[in-house]
Design a protein around this motif. Sequence first.
Motif, PDB file in Angstrom:
ATOM      1  N   ARG A  35       0.835  -1.209   0.000  1.00 38.62           N
ATOM      2  CA  ARG A  35       0.000   0.000   0.000  1.00 38.62           C
ATOM      3  C   ARG A  35       0.864   1.251   0.000  1.00 38.62           C
ATOM      4  O   ARG A  35       0.549   2.232  -0.670  1.00 38.62           O
ATOM      5  N   ALA A  36       1.952   1.234   0.783  1.00 40.33           N
ATOM      6  CA  ALA A  36       2.829   2.399   0.854  1.00 40.33           C
ATOM      7  C   ALA A  36       3.499   2.678  -0.487  1.00 40.33           C
ATOM      8  O   ALA A  36       3.746   3.831  -0.829  1.00 40.33           O
ATOM      9  N   ALA A  37       3.781   1.634  -1.243  1.00 41.69           N
ATOM     10  CA  ALA A  37       4.402   1.798  -2.564  1.00 41.69           C
ATOM     11  C   ALA A  37       3.352   2.053  -3.646  1.00 41.69           C
ATOM     12  O   ALA A  37       3.705   2.187  -4.816  1.00 41.69           O
ATOM     13  N   ASP A  38       2.075   2.103  -3.261  1.00 42.79           N
ATOM     14  CA  ASP A  38       0.962   2.344  -4.180  1.00 42.79           C
ATOM     15  C   ASP A  38       0.891   1.267  -5.271  1.00 42.79           C
ATOM     16  O   ASP A  38       0.759   1.560  -6.456  1.00 42.79           O
ATOM     17  N   LYS A  39       0.999   0.012  -4.840  1.00 44.12           N
ATOM     18  CA  LYS A  39       0.907  -1.145  -5.731  1.00 44.12           C
ATOM     19  C   LYS A  39      -0.303  -1.981  -5.342  1.00 44.12           C
ATOM     20  O   LYS A  39      -0.957  -1.709  -4.343  1.00 44.12           O
ATOM     21  N   PRO A  66       2.535 -20.253 -19.831  1.00 47.15           N
ATOM     22  CA  PRO A  66       3.787 -19.894 -19.149  1.00 47.15           C
ATOM     23  C   PRO A  66       4.330 -18.528 -19.569  1.00 47.15           C
ATOM     24  O   PRO A  66       4.968 -17.846 -18.762  1.00 47.15           O
ATOM     25  N   ILE A  67       4.047 -18.119 -20.787  1.00 46.72           N
ATOM     26  CA  ILE A  67       4.495 -16.799 -21.245  1.00 46.72           C
ATOM     27  C   ILE A  67       3.756 -15.711 -20.481  1.00 46.72           C
ATOM     28  O   ILE A  67       4.347 -14.708 -20.068  1.00 46.72           O
ATOM     29  N   ILE A  68       2.446 -15.899 -20.247  1.00 42.65           N
ATOM     30  CA  ILE A  68       1.671 -14.939 -19.463  1.00 42.65           C
ATOM     31  C   ILE A  68       2.193 -14.895 -18.032  1.00 42.65           C
ATOM     32  O   ILE A  68       2.334 -13.820 -17.436  1.00 42.65           O
ATOM     33  N   GLY A  69       2.499 -16.063 -17.476  1.00 40.50           N
ATOM     34  CA  GLY A  69       3.078 -16.110 -16.135  1.00 40.50           C
ATOM     35  C   GLY A  69       4.426 -15.430 -16.075  1.00 40.50           C
ATOM     36  O   GLY A  69       4.748 -14.754 -15.083  1.00 40.50           O
ATOM     37  N   LEU A  70       5.230 -15.588 -17.115  1.00 41.50           N
ATOM     38  CA  LEU A  70       6.537 -14.937 -17.168  1.00 41.50           C
ATOM     39  C   LEU A  70       6.368 -13.422 -17.195  1.00 41.50           C
ATOM     40  O   LEU A  70       7.102 -12.703 -16.505  1.00 41.50           O
ATOM     41  N   ILE A  71       5.402 -12.928 -17.940  1.00 40.70           N
ATOM     42  CA  ILE A  71       5.160 -11.487 -18.005  1.00 40.70           C
ATOM     43  C   ILE A  71       4.754 -10.958 -16.625  1.00 40.70           C
ATOM     44  O   ILE A  71       5.252  -9.921 -16.177  1.00 40.70           O
ATOM     45  N   ALA A  72       3.867 -11.679 -15.932  1.00 36.17           N
ATOM     46  CA  ALA A  72       3.452 -11.260 -14.592  1.00 36.17           C
ATOM     47  C   ALA A  72       4.633 -11.266 -13.630  1.00 36.17           C
ATOM     48  O   ALA A  72       4.780 -10.352 -12.806  1.00 36.17           O
ATOM     49  N   THR A  73       5.485 -12.275 -13.729  1.00 39.91           N
ATOM     50  CA  THR A  73       6.653 -12.357 -12.856  1.00 39.91           C
ATOM     51  C   THR A  73       7.630 -11.226 -13.143  1.00 39.91           C
ATOM     52  O   THR A  73       8.176 -10.618 -12.211  1.00 39.91           O
ATOM     53  N   ILE A  74       7.825 -10.916 -14.408  1.00 44.75           N
ATOM     54  CA  ILE A  74       8.720  -9.809 -14.776  1.00 44.75           C
ATOM     55  C   ILE A  74       8.167  -8.486 -14.262  1.00 44.75           C
ATOM     56  O   ILE A  74       8.917  -7.649 -13.753  1.00 44.75           O
ATOM     57  N   VAL A  75       6.850  -8.280 -14.371  1.00 42.43           N
ATOM     58  CA  VAL A  75       6.245  -7.044 -13.863  1.00 42.43           C
ATOM     59  C   VAL A  75       6.496  -6.916 -12.365  1.00 42.43           C
ATOM     60  O   VAL A  75       6.857  -5.843 -11.876  1.00 42.43           O
ATOM     61  N   TYR A  76       6.322  -8.006 -11.635  1.00 45.61           N
ATOM     62  CA  TYR A  76       6.585  -7.956 -10.194  1.00 45.61           C
ATOM     63  C   TYR A  76       8.053  -7.613  -9.927  1.00 45.61           C
ATOM     64  O   TYR A  76       8.359  -6.765  -9.094  1.00 45.61           O
ATOM     65  N   MET A  77       8.958  -8.285 -10.633  1.00 46.11           N
ATOM     66  CA  MET A  77      10.387  -8.128 -10.347  1.00 46.11           C
ATOM     67  C   MET A  77      10.935  -6.749 -10.738  1.00 46.11           C
ATOM     68  O   MET A  77      11.846  -6.248 -10.082  1.00 46.11           O
ATOM     69  N   VAL A  78      10.426  -6.143 -11.798  1.00 44.06           N
ATOM     70  CA  VAL A  78      10.997  -4.869 -12.246  1.00 44.06           C
ATOM     71  C   VAL A  78      10.195  -3.659 -11.799  1.00 44.06           C
ATOM     72  O   VAL A  78      10.704  -2.535 -11.866  1.00 44.06           O
ATOM     73  N   ASP A  79       8.958  -3.842 -11.335  1.00 43.00           N
ATOM     74  CA  ASP A  79       8.149  -2.702 -10.930  1.00 43.00           C
ATOM     75  C   ASP A  79       7.811  -2.739  -9.438  1.00 43.00           C
ATOM     76  O   ASP A  79       8.101  -1.799  -8.710  1.00 43.00           O
ATOM     77  N   VAL A  80       7.225  -3.813  -8.979  1.00 43.04           N
ATOM     78  CA  VAL A  80       6.734  -3.878  -7.605  1.00 43.04           C
ATOM     79  C   VAL A  80       7.876  -4.073  -6.610  1.00 43.04           C
ATOM     80  O   VAL A  80       7.975  -3.349  -5.615  1.00 43.04           O
ATOM     81  N   ARG A  81       8.731  -5.042  -6.859  1.00 44.87           N
ATOM     82  CA  ARG A  81       9.815  -5.362  -5.908  1.00 44.87           C
ATOM     83  C   ARG A  81      10.734  -4.167  -5.657  1.00 44.87           C
ATOM     84  O   ARG A  81      11.031  -3.857  -4.498  1.00 44.87           O
ATOM     85  N   PRO A  82      11.218  -3.454  -6.689  1.00 54.08           N
ATOM     86  CA  PRO A  82      12.077  -2.290  -6.405  1.00 54.08           C
ATOM     87  C   PRO A  82      11.342  -1.190  -5.635  1.00 54.08           C
ATOM     88  O   PRO A  82      11.941  -0.524  -4.790  1.00 54.08           O
ATOM     89  N   ALA A  83      10.044  -1.013  -5.902  1.00 53.04           N
ATOM     90  CA  ALA A  83       9.291   0.012  -5.180  1.00 53.04           C
ATOM     91  C   ALA A  83       9.167  -0.343  -3.711  1.00 53.04           C
ATOM     92  O   ALA A  83       9.269   0.527  -2.837  1.00 53.04           O
ATOM     93  N   ILE A  84       8.954  -1.608  -3.416  1.00 52.48           N
ATOM     94  CA  ILE A  84       8.826  -2.041  -2.025  1.00 52.48           C
ATOM     95  C   ILE A  84      10.180  -2.021  -1.319  1.00 52.48           C
ATOM     96  O   ILE A  84      10.288  -1.607  -0.172  1.00 52.48           O
ATOM     97  N   LYS A  85      11.229  -2.446  -2.025  1.00 53.22           N
ATOM     98  CA  LYS A  85      12.563  -2.444  -1.425  1.00 53.22           C
ATOM     99  C   LYS A  85      13.055  -1.031  -1.169  1.00 53.22           C
ATOM    100  O   LYS A  85      13.884  -0.810  -0.289  1.00 53.22           O
ATOM    101  N   GLY A  86      12.549  -0.051  -1.907  1.00 60.62           N
ATOM    102  CA  GLY A  86      12.954   1.338  -1.719  1.00 60.62           C
ATOM    103  C   GLY A  86      12.367   1.978  -0.481  1.00 60.62           C
ATOM    104  O   GLY A  86      12.783   3.059  -0.079  1.00 60.62           O
ATOM    105  N   LEU A  87      11.405   1.334   0.135  1.00 59.37           N
ATOM    106  CA  LEU A  87      10.802   1.862   1.356  1.00 59.37           C
ATOM    107  C   LEU A  87      11.745   1.671   2.531  1.00 59.37           C
ATOM    108  O   LEU A  87      12.583   0.775   2.524  1.00 59.37           O
ATOM    109  N   PRO A  88      11.608   2.493   3.561  1.00 58.24           N
ATOM    110  CA  PRO A  88      12.419   2.274   4.761  1.00 58.24           C
ATOM    111  C   PRO A  88      12.146   0.884   5.341  1.00 58.24           C
ATOM    112  O   PRO A  88      11.006   0.477   5.480  1.00 58.24           O
ATOM    113  N   GLY A  89      13.180   0.152   5.623  1.00 57.85           N
ATOM    114  CA  GLY A  89      13.039  -1.209   6.134  1.00 57.85           C
ATOM    115  C   GLY A  89      12.990  -2.239   5.031  1.00 57.85           C
ATOM    116  O   GLY A  89      12.963  -3.429   5.289  1.00 57.85           O
TER     117      GLY A  89
END
Length: 111
Positions: A35-39, A66-89
């Motif tokens: 929620r804090a990362a607005d995801k 599997p290609i659709i799953g790969l796209i979803a996984t890539i979206v998480y790894m390049v968009d959501v994960r860096p936004a969450i990791k950028g938060l304090p903690g």
Amino acid sequence: MQGFVGFMWLLSMALILFSGFALIDAAVRREDAYRAADKQSKAFWLIILGLAFVVNLIFNILSFLPIIGLIATIVYMVDVRPAIKGLPGGGRNRRGGSSSDGPYGPYNGGR
């Protein structure tokens, strides 16, 4: 032909490991970090990444699922994960910590 089959098997294993890593990473992040990362919510990403992992286990890599799953996984790894990791903690569950830790960090005794 044997080389192609071996390559496809390695590619399939790489996709399974990649989606498994993303699923585990999403599971260890805090709910409020999404929620804090607005995801999307943590439950949303756990469902999507869990489906991607299961699809990669069941279906052949040449299928479109599997290609659709790969796209979803890539979206998480390049968009959501860096936004969450950028938060304090880093968005990880807080384990341990000092007894003097307050809501805004460690208490330093007024120094």
